[in-house]
Structure formats: structure tokens, C-alpha cells
Design an enzyme around this catalytic site. Structure first.
Site, PDB file in Angstrom:
ATOM      1  N   HIS A 138       0.841  -1.203   0.000  1.00 57.84           N
ATOM      2  CA  HIS A 138       0.000   0.000   0.000  1.00 57.84           C
ATOM      3  C   HIS A 138       0.877   1.255   0.000  1.00 57.84           C
ATOM      4  O   HIS A 138       0.712   2.116   0.854  1.00 57.84           O
ATOM      5  CB  HIS A 138      -0.899   0.114   1.232  1.00 57.84           C
ATOM      6  CG  HIS A 138      -1.509  -1.156   1.701  1.00 57.84           C
ATOM      7  ND1 HIS A 138      -1.433  -1.562   2.997  1.00 57.84           N
ATOM      8  CD2 HIS A 138      -2.215  -2.091   1.057  1.00 57.84           C
ATOM      9  CE1 HIS A 138      -2.075  -2.706   3.125  1.00 57.84           C
ATOM     10  NE2 HIS A 138      -2.542  -3.047   1.968  1.00 57.84           N
TER      11      HIS A 138
ATOM     12  N   HIS B 217     -11.658 -12.430   1.355  1.00 58.79           N
ATOM     13  CA  HIS B 217     -11.389 -11.030   1.725  1.00 58.79           C
ATOM     14  C   HIS B 217     -11.163 -10.279   0.424  1.00 58.79           C
ATOM     15  O   HIS B 217     -10.551 -10.818  -0.503  1.00 58.79           O
ATOM     16  CB  HIS B 217     -10.146 -11.059   2.626  1.00 58.79           C
ATOM     17  CG  HIS B 217      -9.475  -9.771   2.919  1.00 58.79           C
ATOM     18  ND1 HIS B 217     -10.142  -8.636   3.292  1.00 58.79           N
ATOM     19  CD2 HIS B 217      -8.152  -9.444   2.947  1.00 58.79           C
ATOM     20  CE1 HIS B 217      -9.251  -7.679   3.539  1.00 58.79           C
ATOM     21  NE2 HIS B 217      -8.045  -8.134   3.324  1.00 58.79           N
TER      22      HIS B 217
ATOM     23  N   GLU C  98      -9.467  -7.459  -0.284  1.00 61.89           N
ATOM     24  CA  GLU C  98      -8.300  -6.617  -0.581  1.00 61.89           C
ATOM     25  C   GLU C  98      -7.573  -7.183  -1.801  1.00 61.89           C
ATOM     26  O   GLU C  98      -7.474  -8.400  -1.986  1.00 61.89           O
ATOM     27  CB  GLU C  98      -7.381  -6.501   0.642  1.00 61.89           C
ATOM     28  CG  GLU C  98      -6.894  -5.089   0.794  1.00 61.89           C
ATOM     29  CD  GLU C  98      -6.039  -4.838   2.025  1.00 61.89           C
ATOM     30  OE1 GLU C  98      -5.430  -3.768   2.058  1.00 61.89           O
ATOM     31  OE2 GLU C  98      -5.983  -5.669   2.933  1.00 61.89           O
TER      32      GLU C  98
ATOM     33  N   ASP D 167      -4.691  -7.728  -2.922  1.00 60.34           N
ATOM     34  CA  ASP D 167      -3.593  -8.699  -2.942  1.00 60.34           C
ATOM     35  C   ASP D 167      -4.135 -10.127  -2.950  1.00 60.34           C
ATOM     36  O   ASP D 167      -3.398 -11.068  -3.261  1.00 60.34           O
ATOM     37  CB  ASP D 167      -2.613  -8.488  -1.785  1.00 60.34           C
ATOM     38  CG  ASP D 167      -3.269  -8.343  -0.433  1.00 60.34           C
ATOM     39  OD1 ASP D 167      -4.380  -7.794  -0.354  1.00 60.34           O
ATOM     40  OD2 ASP D 167      -2.660  -8.785   0.561  1.00 60.34           O
TER      41      ASP D 167
ATOM     42  N   HIS E 150      -8.585  -8.955   9.055  1.00 59.26           N
ATOM     43  CA  HIS E 150      -8.482  -7.622   9.599  1.00 59.26           C
ATOM     44  C   HIS E 150      -9.419  -6.627   8.953  1.00 59.26           C
ATOM     45  O   HIS E 150      -9.369  -5.441   9.269  1.00 59.26           O
ATOM     46  CB  HIS E 150      -7.029  -7.132   9.451  1.00 59.26           C
ATOM     47  CG  HIS E 150      -6.622  -6.899   8.017  1.00 59.26           C
ATOM     48  ND1 HIS E 150      -6.228  -5.653   7.582  1.00 59.26           N
ATOM     49  CD2 HIS E 150      -6.601  -7.688   6.941  1.00 59.26           C
ATOM     50  CE1 HIS E 150      -5.940  -5.727   6.284  1.00 59.26           C
ATOM     51  NE2 HIS E 150      -6.164  -6.946   5.891  1.00 59.26           N
TER      52      HIS E 150
ATOM     53  N   ASP F  76      -5.628 -13.491   5.772  1.00 64.18           N
ATOM     54  CA  ASP F  76      -4.495 -12.713   6.302  1.00 64.18           C
ATOM     55  C   ASP F  76      -4.029 -13.180   7.688  1.00 64.18           C
ATOM     56  O   ASP F  76      -2.859 -12.983   8.039  1.00 64.18           O
ATOM     57  CB  ASP F  76      -4.884 -11.231   6.387  1.00 64.18           C
ATOM     58  CG  ASP F  76      -4.760 -10.518   5.045  1.00 64.18           C
ATOM     59  OD1 ASP F  76      -3.816 -10.814   4.292  1.00 64.18           O
ATOM     60  OD2 ASP F  76      -5.608  -9.659   4.752  1.00 64.18           O
TER      61      ASP F  76
ATOM     62  N   HIS G 116      -0.523 -15.163   3.125  1.00 62.26           N
ATOM     63  CA  HIS G 116       0.828 -14.623   2.923  1.00 62.26           C
ATOM     64  C   HIS G 116       1.827 -15.502   3.660  1.00 62.26           C
ATOM     65  O   HIS G 116       1.567 -15.943   4.792  1.00 62.26           O
ATOM     66  CB  HIS G 116       0.967 -13.214   3.520  1.00 62.26           C
ATOM     67  CG  HIS G 116       0.132 -12.167   2.864  1.00 62.26           C
ATOM     68  ND1 HIS G 116       0.356 -11.686   1.600  1.00 62.26           N
ATOM     69  CD2 HIS G 116      -0.931 -11.473   3.335  1.00 62.26           C
ATOM     70  CE1 HIS G 116      -0.526 -10.760   1.307  1.00 62.26           C
ATOM     71  NE2 HIS G 116      -1.333 -10.605   2.340  1.00 62.26           N
TER      72      HIS G 116
END
Ligand code: FEO
Length: 396
Positions: free
Chosen positions: A23, A79, A81, A83, A145, A164, A225
Site C-alpha cells: 500500500h 477477503h 483486498e 492482494d 483484519h 491474512d 501470505h
């Protein structure tokens, strides 16, 4: 390259060795990262999470090593996001009729990113989908998160895919926790927790207790990750509970900036005071330090002592991002103090003390100011401040 992580379950993600910032400026990633995507081959073919958009072709190529991407029946987007969801458009071009499984909040965020008329199915905690010999089960994990975050569990193979949670920004040749350097692994896991998950620590404890109360067998924890936890996978769950309790180590961090070295000399004198009381400390020069490393060290330590010269009636602006992060991350159980040299008006120490208090960091000693370059008496006062903070760290 696809890697089998359990019977008919494949890692088909990407290792991003080059990534140094997430980010933009928000999160440094000195050891790169990975975007983990998992392919489950049963009577139905399931892809759990994708990768960051620029790597979508690599993901599709990895899937193709195992199955034709057109055979994918279900894509789980734990999720939104980018990535993890960035590869969705490329994947869905191959299997446009696949069902995209999202959490209830994911039903807002995933379509909000891609504006596509995919076949969405929203699930809630406890929902299950039969895929043949196995079942997928879902656990919503809001604020771990993002509000949309969800865990997917593959029953039978006992693989938990918590997105995450339990991840690390850590690019490695090995895919599993028993194949990498343990010091590096835990350094990255802690850095990830401290900088991303700390504000949600109470929820972390609750969610872990909730998942454990389901008595699910967990043989593998496969986050989105970093490495996959297969050797004693619950070790990272125990670590998260420990980190979420935010019990600090008896140590201190000194963070400072300086214009003409006066505040630097004061920082070192504060350090000498801490050392005299046997409290370990680290000193960071704000403008060149890795912000996320500093925040990780503050997360571990009991005390944060900040020094700044006075500039424009305040502390120097290079320390501002650190203070913003301290407020945002909301570390608990911390004590602090401030110091700094000044030439004319000298407000920095007072403003720093107000900032620390507004971050709910209790002041352990009155601040020390030195006019122009610090005198021997000023440095002695700094050492005394270090000793006072050290005694507070030790609870004396
Ligand atoms: Fe919340 Fe790894 O993205």
C-alpha cells in the site's frame, strides 16, 4: 509452480521477492511477500483466494499445472483486498459460471471492487458446502483484519485457510514453516501482527477461542501470505494469543530526531540511564529508521521515550507518522516520556507528552529539555529520566 500441501490440495500462489512496500508507504516488506492461493480438487474444483492482479497470469499458469482453469466450479474470496482478489477477473474469464463464495460483508466489498455480474453466494459462520468427498466450512472473522474477512476450512484434510490471519510478508524458496529460518519466520510473523492486527487484539483472542471451541482438527494452517504452518501448526495460534494479550517485555525504545545533534546526545544519555538500571533498549533515528520495525519494537517493549528538537513550536515533523501510527495501533500497557533540545520557544517536549497521553501511553517521568546544546547537567537529567523510566519498567 503448484505445490501439493495436502492430498489434492495445491498451493498455486506466487512468491513476490521484489516487494518492499505494501500500500505505498504504509507497510514495509523487507523480505518480500507471497500471495497464496489454494486449489482443492474433489468432485468439484475449488480455488480459495487468488493473488495480486499483476501476478494473475502466474496464478492461472499454476492452476493449469493441475487442472484446466475452466474446470473451476467455486472460487472462495475470503477477503476483498486486492492482494487476494486481484486475480479474480483473470480466473473468472476462464470459468465465468463458477460460484464466487464470499462472506456477508464480502458480498458488499468484492463486487464493489470488480463490478462484475458473477454468480455470488454469501455464506455465514457454520455454513458448509459439499464438494464431493470433502466439505468446505466457513467462519466469518470480521476485523481480522477487514469487516469482510473470513476463514475457510477444508474438512477431511483438516486444512484451515484463514486468509491474512497467521500470515507473514516473507518470500521464501520453501513453502512450509519447517523449511525456513525460524528466527526470520517469527520476526516477520510478529512484524505482521504488530503492524496490522494489534488494534483488533481483543477480537483475535475471541475468534481463536471460538475456532478452538469448534474442536476442528487442524493439520495445516494455510494463510494468504508467507509460509504454510504444517509442523505443529497450532504454534502460531498460541503465539497470536500471547501477542494479543499485549504483555510487554521489560525493555525500552528511544525514538528521536535531531537538527544539530543536541537531541541525539540526549537520546544516548537516556539510554545510559536505562542501562544503569539493567533495562535493555534500542535507539532509532526517526528519519531513516524502518517505521514498521520501530513499531514492532515498540509493540514488544514496555516503554517508548521520544526526543525532538522544537521546530515551529512543535516536535519535528519526521516524528509525526510514528505518533499517528501509535495512536492508530492503540498499543496497550505502555509507559513513556519525552525529551529534546531547543533554541527559542521550546514547546516540543510538552507537545510530545500530550501526544503520548492521547495515545494512552502513561508518562513515567517528567520530560527533560535542554536549551541549545545540552550541558553536562542536562545530560545527567536525561540519564536520570532513563533511570526513572527503567524503574517504572521494572515496576519499582
Ligand atoms: Fe488484507 Fe493481505 O490483505
Amino acid at each position: 509452480m503448484a505445490t501439493e500441501i495436502a492430498e489434492n490440495v495445491y498451493w498455486v500462489g506466487v512468491v513476490d521477492w521484489a516487494l518492499r512496500h505494501f500500500h505505498g508507504y504504509e507497510l514495509s516488506t523487507p523480505r518480500g511477500s507471497t500471495y497464496n492461493s489454494y486449489l482443492v480438487v474433489d468432485e468439484k474444483t475449488v480455488l480459495v483466494d487468488t493473488v495480486w492482479g499483476p501476478f494473475a497470469d502466474d496464478l492461472v499458469a499454476n492452476v493449469r499445472e493441475v487442472v484446466d482453469p475452466a474446470a473451476i466450479d467455486i472460487v472462495v474470496a475470503n477477503h476483498a483486498e486486492s492482494d487476494h482478489s486481484g486475480g479474480l477477473p483473470a480466473v473468472m474469464r476462464h470459468c465465468p459460471k463458477a460460484t464466487v463464495v464470499v462472506s456477508k460483508r464480502g458480498a458488499e466489498s468484492v463486487p464493489g471492487h470488480y463490478h462484475q455480474n458473477w454468480n455470488f453466494k454469501a455464506v455465514a459462520t457454520g455454513d458448509r458446502i459439499n464438494i464431493g468427498k470433502h466439505e468446505l466450512a466457513f467462519v466469518e472473522a470480521p476485523m481480522l483484519h477487514w469487516p469482510d474477512s473470513m476463514f475457510t476450512y477444508l474438512a477431511g484434510e483438516n486444512v484451515l485457510m484463514p486468509n491474512d490471519a497467521f500470515g507473514q510478508h516473507y518470500a521464501t524458496a520453501g513453502r512450509f514453516n519447517d523449511e525456513v529460518d525460524q528466527f526470520e519466520l517469527y520476526e516477520e510473523a510478529l512484524r505482521y501482527y504488530a503492524n496490522i492486527l494489534t488494534p483488533f487484539s481483543d477480537l483475535v483472542i475471541k475468534k481463536i477461542d471460538e475456532v478452538l471451541s469448534l474442536n476442528l482438527a487442524v493439520d495445516v494452517i494455510a494463510p494468504s501470505h508467507g509460509v504454510i504452518w504444517r509442523d505443529n501448526p497450532l504454534q502460531i495460534v498460541e503465539k497470536y494469543k500471547e501477542w494479543a494479550s499485549q504483555v510487554p517485555e521489560p525493555s525500552a525504545v528511544i525514538l528521536y530526531d535531531t537538527m544539530w545533534q543536541g537531541t541525539r546526545h540526549m537520546a544516548e544519555a537516556v539510554g545510559a540511564g536505562l542501562a544503569a538500571e539493567g533495562v535493555p533498549y534500542k535507539i532509532f533515528f526517526g528519519p531513516t529508521a524502518d517505521r514498521n520495525q520501530v513499531l514492532t519494537e515498540v509493540f514488544r517493549a514496555k516503554a517508548i521515550i521520544i526526543g525532538s528538537p522544537t521546530v515551529n513550536r512543535r516536535y519535528i515533523s519526521t516524528l509525526g507518522t510514528y505518533l499517528e501510527d501509535l495512536r492508530g495501533l492503540g498499543f496497550k500497557n505502555k509507559i513513556g516520556a519525552a525529551f529534546g533540545s531547543y533554541g527559542w520557544s521550546g514547546e516540543a517536549v510538552k507537545v510530545l507528552e500530550e501526544q503520548l497521553k492521547s495515545c494512552k501511553i502513561e508518562l513515567a517521568a517528567p520530560g527533560v529539555r535542554a536549551k541549545w546544546q545540552p550541558t553536562a547537567d542536562d545530560l545527567a537529567a536525561c540519564a536520570a529520566l532513563g533511570r526513572d523510566v527503567a524503574r517504572a519498567v521494572k515496576g519499582k
